[in-house]
Design a protein around this motif. Structure first.
Motif, short mmCIF file in Angstrom:
data_model
loop_
_atom_site.label_atom_id
_atom_site.label_comp_id
_atom_site.label_asym_id
_atom_site.label_seq_id
_atom_site.Cartn_x
_atom_site.Cartn_y
_atom_site.Cartn_z
N LEU A 177 0.83 -1.21 0.00
CA LEU A 177 0.00 0.00 0.00
C LEU A 177 0.86 1.26 0.00
O LEU A 177 0.57 2.22 -0.71
N SER A 178 1.93 1.24 0.77
CA SER A 178 2.85 2.37 0.81
C SER A 178 3.49 2.60 -0.56
O SER A 178 3.59 3.74 -1.03
N ASP A 179 3.91 1.52 -1.19
CA ASP A 179 4.53 1.63 -2.52
C ASP A 179 3.53 2.13 -3.56
O ASP A 179 3.89 2.93 -4.44
N LEU A 180 2.30 1.66 -3.47
CA LEU A 180 1.27 2.14 -4.41
C LEU A 180 1.03 3.63 -4.24
O LEU A 180 0.88 4.36 -5.24
N LEU A 181 1.00 4.09 -3.02
CA LEU A 181 0.84 5.53 -2.78
C LEU A 181 2.05 6.31 -3.31
O LEU A 181 1.89 7.39 -3.88
N ALA A 182 3.23 5.76 -3.14
CA ALA A 182 4.43 6.42 -3.66
C ALA A 182 4.38 6.52 -5.18
O ALA A 182 4.86 7.51 -5.76
N ASN A 183 3.80 5.52 -5.82
CA ASN A 183 3.70 5.53 -7.28
C ASN A 183 2.81 6.65 -7.81
O ASN A 183 2.93 7.04 -8.97
N ILE A 184 1.93 7.15 -6.97
CA ILE A 184 1.07 8.26 -7.40
C ILE A 184 1.47 9.56 -6.69
O ILE A 184 0.65 10.44 -6.45
N ASP A 185 2.75 9.64 -6.35
CA ASP A 185 3.33 10.83 -5.72
C ASP A 185 2.66 11.21 -4.40
O ASP A 185 2.49 12.39 -4.09
N SER A 186 2.27 10.22 -3.64
CA SER A 186 1.70 10.44 -2.31
C SER A 186 2.43 9.55 -1.31
O SER A 186 1.81 8.79 -0.57
N SER A 187 3.74 9.64 -1.31
CA SER A 187 4.52 8.74 -0.48
C SER A 187 4.23 8.93 1.01
O SER A 187 3.88 10.02 1.47
N VAL A 188 4.36 7.84 1.73
CA VAL A 188 4.14 7.82 3.17
C VAL A 188 5.51 7.83 3.84
O VAL A 188 6.33 6.95 3.57
N PRO A 189 5.79 8.81 4.70
CA PRO A 189 7.08 8.82 5.40
C PRO A 189 7.25 7.53 6.22
O PRO A 189 6.28 6.98 6.74
N GLU A 190 8.49 7.07 6.32
CA GLU A 190 8.74 5.80 7.00
C GLU A 190 8.26 5.80 8.45
O GLU A 190 7.70 4.82 8.92
N LYS A 191 8.44 6.91 9.15
CA LYS A 191 7.94 6.98 10.54
C LYS A 191 6.43 6.79 10.59
O LYS A 191 5.91 6.14 11.49
N THR A 192 5.74 7.35 9.63
CA THR A 192 4.29 7.19 9.57
C THR A 192 3.92 5.75 9.26
O THR A 192 3.00 5.19 9.87
#
Length: 78
Positions: free
Chosen positions: A18-33
């Motif tokens: 899910l994190s990678d999918l969000l990153a693919n659409i320029d909505s990356s999740v910070p690692e701490k989050t």
């Protein structure tokens, strides 16, 4: 997302996907989050280990949780 009936491996894999999918659409999740979401979705059996998981990377948290899952499975009566 919560652990539910998933293994730690499946749970972490789904969380990372899910994190990678969000990153693919320029909505990356910070690692701490990501780690915070990972911890918050754990079941109560992981409460003790969740206390020490405050500043690890995602991979460190995953490794610690996998070890705890193994420990818990060995501790259960057969």
């Amino acid at each position: 997302m919560v652990l539910g009936d998933r293994s730690i491996s499946e749970y972490c894999q789904k969380m990372k996907l899910l994190s990678d999918l969000l990153a693919n659409i320029d909505s990356s999740v910070p690692e701490k989050t990501l780690v915070s979401y990972l911890i918050n979705g754990l079941s109560p059996q992981f409460d003790n280990i969740a206390i020490v998981l405050r500043h690890p990377t995602f991979l460190q948290a995953r490794s610690i949780l996998l070890l705890e899952e193994q420990h818990l499975s060995r501790a259960r009566p057969q």
